[in-house]
Design a protein around this motif. Structure first.
Motif, PDB file in Angstrom:
ATOM      1  N   THR A 262       8.185   2.666  -6.522  1.00 35.64           N
ATOM      2  CA  THR A 262       8.126   3.018  -5.088  1.00 35.64           C
ATOM      3  C   THR A 262       9.236   2.327  -4.303  1.00 35.64           C
ATOM      4  OG1 THR A 262       6.439   1.331  -4.566  1.00 35.64           O
ATOM      5  CG2 THR A 262       5.667   3.489  -5.266  1.00 35.64           C
ATOM      6  N   THR A 263       8.889   1.371  -3.424  1.00 45.71           N
ATOM      7  CA  THR A 263       9.903   0.771  -2.549  1.00 45.71           C
ATOM      8  C   THR A 263      10.395  -0.570  -3.065  1.00 45.71           C
ATOM      9  OG1 THR A 263       8.197  -0.294  -1.198  1.00 45.71           O
ATOM     10  CG2 THR A 263       8.894   1.907  -0.543  1.00 45.71           C
TER      11      THR A 263
ATOM     12  N   THR B 111      11.723   9.815  -9.063  1.00 44.01           N
ATOM     13  CA  THR B 111      10.911   9.643  -7.869  1.00 44.01           C
ATOM     14  C   THR B 111       9.716   8.786  -8.231  1.00 44.01           C
ATOM     15  OG1 THR B 111       9.611  11.654  -8.263  1.00 44.01           O
ATOM     16  CG2 THR B 111      11.597  11.866  -6.911  1.00 44.01           C
TER      17      THR B 111
ATOM     18  N   GLY C  91       9.765   6.445  -3.172  1.00 42.45           N
ATOM     19  CA  GLY C  91      11.145   6.076  -3.446  1.00 42.45           C
ATOM     20  C   GLY C  91      11.802   7.108  -4.327  1.00 42.45           C
TER      21      GLY C  91
ATOM     22  N   ARG D 196      19.834   5.339  -3.476  1.00 37.09           N
ATOM     23  CA  ARG D 196      18.426   4.940  -3.436  1.00 37.09           C
ATOM     24  C   ARG D 196      17.835   5.190  -2.049  1.00 37.09           C
ATOM     25  NH1 ARG D 196      15.076   0.608  -5.484  1.00 37.09           N
ATOM     26  NH2 ARG D 196      12.983   1.230  -4.800  1.00 37.09           N
ATOM     27  N   GLU D 197      16.635   5.766  -2.010  1.00 35.59           N
ATOM     28  CA  GLU D 197      15.893   5.969  -0.768  1.00 35.59           C
ATOM     29  C   GLU D 197      14.521   5.335  -0.928  1.00 35.59           C
ATOM     30  OE1 GLU D 197      17.177   7.504   1.890  1.00 35.59           O
ATOM     31  OE2 GLU D 197      19.032   8.245   0.919  1.00 35.59           O
ATOM     32  N   ALA D 198      14.005   4.736   0.158  1.00 31.67           N
ATOM     33  CA  ALA D 198      12.679   4.125   0.137  1.00 31.67           C
ATOM     34  C   ALA D 198      12.007   4.356   1.479  1.00 31.67           C
ATOM     35  CB  ALA D 198      12.777   2.631  -0.153  1.00 31.67           C
TER      36      ALA D 198
END
Length: 925
Positions: A121-122, A398, A457, A486-488
């Motif tokens: 996840t984050t 993901t 994420g 990267r995205e969170a």
């Protein structure tokens, strides 16, 4: 130490240089038939030899674990298997599983899956329980780094290796069936895994396909006894005799729930030409736990409660005591100065036992359903011709989690409770045995809480690696580039609804309107929760039913009672963040080899990795007028990470190795989040809690040095490794009391400590007793020992203390057997004390140095875990080449996890770690 393992139908694992996506087809074991028509049953000894070859041939310091069979690591979880590796330390989590892996006491580990970075996840790290051990063929632990390693692990790196079709020489179908029995809980649970793989020559080249899946479900209950922060016995409202330390709450709080896992992965490999391979991988994992605590918790500091028959101990200290009977806190004065709350210096003594009268017992439940899912799809090309190699690998992952934590509390007054503070290093209470199982006098108490967290994420990563052999002293040049996006996203709400809102006082009054029986709730609101280790020697008790709180119908009954919308509350904008991070990394690395004389050679690699990182984190906060406004923070960094290795290979199996590397770890997104997250506690005798990030956190940097001496011989190995590491900007969490919006909170925030050092020695050995006659020659021994000495430096409040989570001593001793299809192991693993948290900002009384009584500071108080060991065993038998049966047990001595508060005599917490027995059947077609 190389773990005891054996493999079936697999070729010898390659000796890794780095956990890259470029994993060549393993070379065949020279002792195995090469016709590709039979599954070869090898055994523990053969597998130990293979793992030793990985360690011997790697350019870094590497230890490996190889599956004992298709779909079976040598222990029930990845973390459990890793604890056998020298330098690895683990902890038991709320699901009664080993987790919390650290390398030489450090948890800042970069985890890869078949060479690709993975995360949960984050977070920066990867939760190893997300991938079941059944899915893995091998695990490599890298304790030193080279330039082609993906950055991000100050402590090191762990590469999880899924099976691939070209790992097997013929079509195969393997089924693993297992039944596990939890001895404390008296419940059994199933586990199943299936792997199918085939490869064939076609008109367009050889193609291999593999599909693997596993599923398990288990009930869990981890007993928990906790005597929380100590107050002065004379403080109101208890108003007892002076000079004694009384726990604020006596918690009997087992974690009760279920754990469900599912996993599926698939892989395709296509050898299009002798020099070109195309591959693709897919992975899906599912993990859910409903383990939430349920409590039967006497609270001495309540109106109307009295204490008698105190039996004190000789364990005493001088403490500063404020008007509340707690440790005085620092006050920021209007003139800019700082002072302490008014206090007196008193001699405080621990108690052995006491009797409480008219005491409130809180019987609460916190149902916590955490669901995590991971998906990954990846693929690439590998080219290998005439000394030239190139790999292109692309992956997309993901990770999603949803945490539903709903809490409700009931309670009653109990006439008399006898407290003993030292029963097997923990608390024990004795009372009328009918009371814990009776709901007649239960009233609703404190608050109804709803806490929801959604975390997601994603990561897109692509890398291109090349290698060119040169010959001579400079053997080859490697270079590569990697891009990662990267995205969170984190969304959260923490809602507290006091019982005062429905006309019920927080302190019990006996009014009929507050009795649970008068609230109109379903009868299943109250149920038997489980057994507590500390109630009448192990009695069950009733409380708020976790299953009621897990159901939407139950939640809606409570929502209606508290006049709330019949749905989950909306996420709080001030409890969220959105983060994006882009990195571009490149490296160049040269391998060298020099013949010195005869069989003596020197080889190694020298390289450097450069990383450019751009990051933005956005959230919302309240301004001075109470309006919600957006805030964001943007950072950009460039880091250079040099590394060098040298290995001196000597005759007769001896070699010496030296490694130097600089590593780094970026701060976690949650640690960078600049807003405060507040949790209001309905119990007026407990502090509200809060957390806040620090957007000014710096990346941790470390310079590490390793020197090893290794000796490989028929039947075993000996290895000794000395290491030294300096760490800059180490991130630690600390708590302080502060006033926010007129309420008192215990606020936890991260900070960088200026410097820290970590040094130590690892030693490992394994040997099969070949000199014994006949069946006795199947016996073997193995062991590992780790010494880790750490210290925080600079002017940090923790200067002079060890690093959090670092045990100074860790060792493993094992007896092995492998002969005529019968294999077995008996392994004992020990870990010395370490501290798991900094309690300095809490209210608990603690010693004060007489020379510093008048200084304005908070004395340090740490929470330590006591030394402990675990004993595990397994026995397996190969009925024939297709059938294997085994039995095993973990923690068969029923060791408990125990903690103390600063001083060894201040017992704080005891966990009843589970003992699990299993029986398994593996069939291969």
């Amino acid at each position: 130490m190389i773990p005891f393992t054996h493999a079936y139908g697999q070729t010898t694992p390659p000796a890794p240089q780095t956990p890259d996506a470029d994993q060549s087809t393993p070379a065949a074991d020279p002792d195995e038939p090469q016709d590709g028509n039979a599954i070869v049953v090898t055994g523990i000894r053969s597998s130990l030899t293979r793992a030793a070859e990985v360690k011997r041939d790697a350019v870094q310091v590497v230890d490996s674990i190889v599956a004992t069979d298709i779909g079976k690591l040598p222990d029930p979880t990845t973390a459990a298997a890793l604890q056998r590796v020298p330098g690895i330390q683990v902890q038991t989590d709320r699901n009664n599983e080993l987790s919390g892996v650290s390398i030489r006491g450090l948890t800042d580990i970069n985890t890869t899956l078949n060479g690709r970075e993975v995360f949960t996840t984050t977070g920066r790290g990867f939760d190893l329980k997300d991938v079941p051990a059944e899915a893995l063929g091998r695990v490599d632990v890298f304790k030193s780094q080279t330039a082609d390693l993906i950055e991000g692990g100050v402590a090191g790196a762990i590469d999880l290796k899924l099976n691939r079709p070209f790992d097997f020489t013929k079509p195969i179908l393997a089924v693993n069936l297992r039944q596990n029995y939890a001895a404390r809980l008296h419940k059994s649970s199933p586990q199943i895994g299936v792997l199918a793989s085939a490869r064939a020559d076609t008109g367009i080249g050889e193609i291999g396909v593999l599909v693997n899946g596993s599923w398990s479900r288990a009930d869990s209950q981890r007993g928990q006894l906790n005597m929380s922060d100590r107050r002065a016995s004379s403080a109101a409202p208890l108003n007892g005799p002076a000079g004694f330390l009384i726990p604020q709450v006596i918690n009997n709080m087992p974690n009760v729930g279920t754990v469900t896992r599912g996993e599926m992965n698939a892989a395709i490999q296509w050898q299009a030409t002798p020099s070109l391979q195309v591959y693709a991988d897919g992975l899906y994992t599912y993990f859910q736990t409903t383990a939430g605590f349920a409590g039967f918790n006497p609270q001495p500091f309540n109106n109307g409660t009295t204490i008698t028959d105190i039996v004190g101990s000789t364990d005493c200290f001088q403490a500063r005591v404020n008007a509340n009977g707690t440790n005085p806190q620092i006050v920021n004065n209007a003139d800019g100065t700082r002072s302490l709350q008014p206090y007196t210096v008193q001699s405080m003594c621990n108690i052995k036992s006491a009797t409480l009268h008219n005491v409130i017992v809180n019987q609460n439940s916190s149902s916590d359903r955490l669901t995590q899912k991971n998906k990954m799809i990846a693929g690439g090309l590998k080219f290998d011709r005439g000394g030239t190699k190139a790999t292109l690998d692309v992956g997309y992952q993901t990770s999603w989690s949803y945490d539903e934590n709903v809490n409700a509390e009931v309670g009653q007054r109990v006439g008399t409770i006898y407290l003993n503070t030292d029963v097997d290093d923990g608390a024990s209470i004795t009372l009328d045995p009918s009371i814990p199982m009776s709901s007649a006098n239960l009233s609703i108490r404190n608050a109804f809480n709803q806490n929801y967290t959604l975390a997601t994420g994603s990561l897109f990563q692509a890398r291109l690696d090349g290698e060119q052999e040169i010959g001579g002293f400079l053997r080859k040049i490697q270079a590569g580039i990697r891009y990662a996006d990267r995205e969170a996203v984190n969304r959260n709400v923490q809602q507290t609804n006091p019982t005062s809102g429905i006309g019920c006082n927080n302190v019990e009054t006996g009014r009929p309107s507050c009795l649970v029986s008068s609230l109109g709730l379903s009868p299943d609101f109250i149920a038997t929760i489980g057994n507590s280790l500390g109630i009448n020697g192990g009695q069950a008790f009733v409380g708020v039913n976790p299953d009621f709180l897990l159901s939407e119908s139950g939640r809606n009954q409570l929502r209606a009672l508290f006049h709330l919308p019949l749905r989950a509350p909306d996420f709080d904008p001030t409890h969220q963040f959105d983060a994006s991070e882009r990195t571009v990394a490149g490296y160049v690395q040269a391998s060298y080899q020099l013949g010195i004389s005869g069989d003596v050679t020197l080889d190694g690699v020298i390289g450097v990795r450069g990383i450019k990182t751009d990051r933005t984190i956005s959230t919302y906060t309240k301004n001075s007028a109470g309006a919600i406004v957006p805030v964001s923070a943007t950072t950009s960094d460039f880091d250079l990470l040099p590394s060098a290795t040298a290995r001196l290979k000597l005759p007769d199996g001896f070699q010496l190795r030296f490694n130097y590397a600089r590593t780094m770890r970026r701060p976690g997104f949650e640690s960078l989040n600049p807003t405060q997250s507040l949790t209001y506690v309905g119990n007026i005798f407990l502090l509200n809690t809060a957390s806040a990030g620090n957007p000014n956190l710096k990346s941790q940097k470390s310079d590490s040095f390793d020197a090893t001496a290794e000796y490989y011989f028929r039947g075993g190995l000996l290895a000794v490794n000395g290491y030294y590491r300096t760490i800059r900007n180490r991130v630690v969490n600390s708590s302080t009391q502060t006033v926010i919006d007129g309420s008192n909170f215990l606020l936890t925030t991260p900070r960088n400590v200026g410097e820290a050092t970590l040094r130590g020695v690892e030693a490992s050995a394994q040997y099969f007793l070949d000199f014994l006659p006949g069946v006795l020659s199947g016996f073997g021994v193995q062991g590992a020992f780790t010494y880790a000495d750490s210290e925080i430096g600079g002017n940090d409040p923790l200067a002079g203390y060890a690093l959090q989570g670092v045990s100074k001593y860790n060792y493993t001793l094992g007896a092995l057997y492998d002969k005529h299809g019968l294999s077995g192991r008996l392994i004992y693993t020990f870990r010395s004390k370490y501290y798991t948290g900094d309690n300095s900002g809490a209210v608990s009384l603690r010693p004060i140095d007489a020379a510093r009584v008048n200084e304005v500071f908070i004395p340090t108080q740490l929470i330590y875990v006591r030394p402990a060991g675990r004993l595990d065993f397994s026995i397996g038998y190969d009925v024939n080449s297709a059938f294997h049966i085994d039995v095993g047990g973990t923690n068969i001595t029923r060791t408990k996890t125990k903690q103390y508060l600063g001083q060894t005599y201040l017992n704080q917490l005891v966990y009843g770690d589970e003992t699990t027995y299993s029986i398994g059947l593996r069939v291969r077609f």
